[in-house]
Design a protein around this motif. Sequence first.
Motif, PDB file in Angstrom:
ATOM      1  N   ASN A  31       1.040  30.028  16.972  1.00 47.21           N
ATOM      2  CA  ASN A  31      -0.375  29.824  17.263  1.00 47.21           C
ATOM      3  C   ASN A  31      -0.931  28.585  16.557  1.00 47.21           C
ATOM      4  N   THR A  32      -0.446  28.306  15.366  1.00 50.59           N
ATOM      5  CA  THR A  32      -0.865  27.108  14.639  1.00 50.59           C
ATOM      6  C   THR A  32      -0.066  25.896  15.106  1.00 50.59           C
ATOM      7  N   MET A  33       1.229  26.096  15.270  1.00 52.03           N
ATOM      8  CA  MET A  33       2.123  24.991  15.638  1.00 52.03           C
ATOM      9  C   MET A  33       1.729  24.379  16.980  1.00 52.03           C
ATOM     10  N   LYS A  34       1.264  25.196  17.920  1.00 50.14           N
ATOM     11  CA  LYS A  34       0.887  24.667  19.232  1.00 50.14           C
ATOM     12  C   LYS A  34      -0.253  23.661  19.094  1.00 50.14           C
ATOM     13  N   LYS A  35      -1.205  23.946  18.198  1.00 45.09           N
ATOM     14  CA  LYS A  35      -2.335  23.032  17.990  1.00 45.09           C
ATOM     15  C   LYS A  35      -1.879  21.740  17.341  1.00 45.09           C
ATOM     16  N   VAL A  36      -0.941  21.857  16.402  1.00 49.16           N
ATOM     17  CA  VAL A  36      -0.416  20.666  15.727  1.00 49.16           C
ATOM     18  C   VAL A  36       0.351  19.798  16.723  1.00 49.16           C
ATOM     19  N   VAL A  37       1.226  20.426  17.500  1.00 46.66           N
ATOM     20  CA  VAL A  37       2.020  19.675  18.488  1.00 46.66           C
ATOM     21  C   VAL A  37       1.098  19.008  19.506  1.00 46.66           C
ATOM     22  N   TRP A  38       0.076  19.715  19.954  1.00 47.13           N
ATOM     23  CA  TRP A  38      -0.869  19.149  20.928  1.00 47.13           C
ATOM     24  C   TRP A  38      -1.582  17.939  20.323  1.00 47.13           C
ATOM     25  N   ASP A  39      -2.013  18.056  19.075  1.00 45.17           N
ATOM     26  CA  ASP A  39      -2.672  16.927  18.419  1.00 45.17           C
ATOM     27  C   ASP A  39      -1.703  15.765  18.196  1.00 45.17           C
ATOM     28  N   MET A  40      -0.439  16.071  17.915  1.00 48.10           N
ATOM     29  CA  MET A  40       0.568  15.006  17.761  1.00 48.10           C
ATOM     30  C   MET A  40       0.763  14.271  19.095  1.00 48.10           C
ATOM     31  N   MET A  41       0.753  15.018  20.174  1.00 49.12           N
ATOM     32  CA  MET A  41       0.900  14.398  21.493  1.00 49.12           C
ATOM     33  C   MET A  41      -0.298  13.496  21.795  1.00 49.12           C
ATOM     34  N   LYS A  42      -1.493  13.960  21.426  1.00 55.08           N
ATOM     35  CA  LYS A  42      -2.684  13.139  21.646  1.00 55.08           C
ATOM     36  C   LYS A  42      -2.648  11.898  20.761  1.00 55.08           C
TER      37      LYS A  42
END
Length: 120
Positions: A31-42
């Motif tokens: 749940n936390t990692m998905k937000k981090v990965v999404w922000d890394m992609m952005k």
Amino acid sequence: MKKYGVMQLIGCLALLLAGCSDNKPKVIPVNTMKKVVWDMMKADELFARERLKDSTMQKKREDIRLYEQVFSIHHITREQFYQSYRYYETHPVQFKELLDSVESLSTKEQQQLSKKRAIP
């Protein structure tokens, strides 16, 4: 002979307990990692767009600065992120869950942006 049997039993119990202990590295939850990965992609997308405007950005390694900002926002370290990412990569079921979660987050964010644009 009894002493040998007791020692063997203790040895087996020790191995059993060692095998059951939690040797799994500290992994950032999905749940936390998905937000981090999404922000890394952005951050990657932002860097790619800016690099097109300014070719010296690649030499400055501006992407690393952006990644550090993402880590800071999510209160994690670079090491925690990459250790967790490697864990997910080596566990296909959890990795698929992570990628599906990132895709779902992306879709939700795109829908919210579309709604905002549609409102006059």
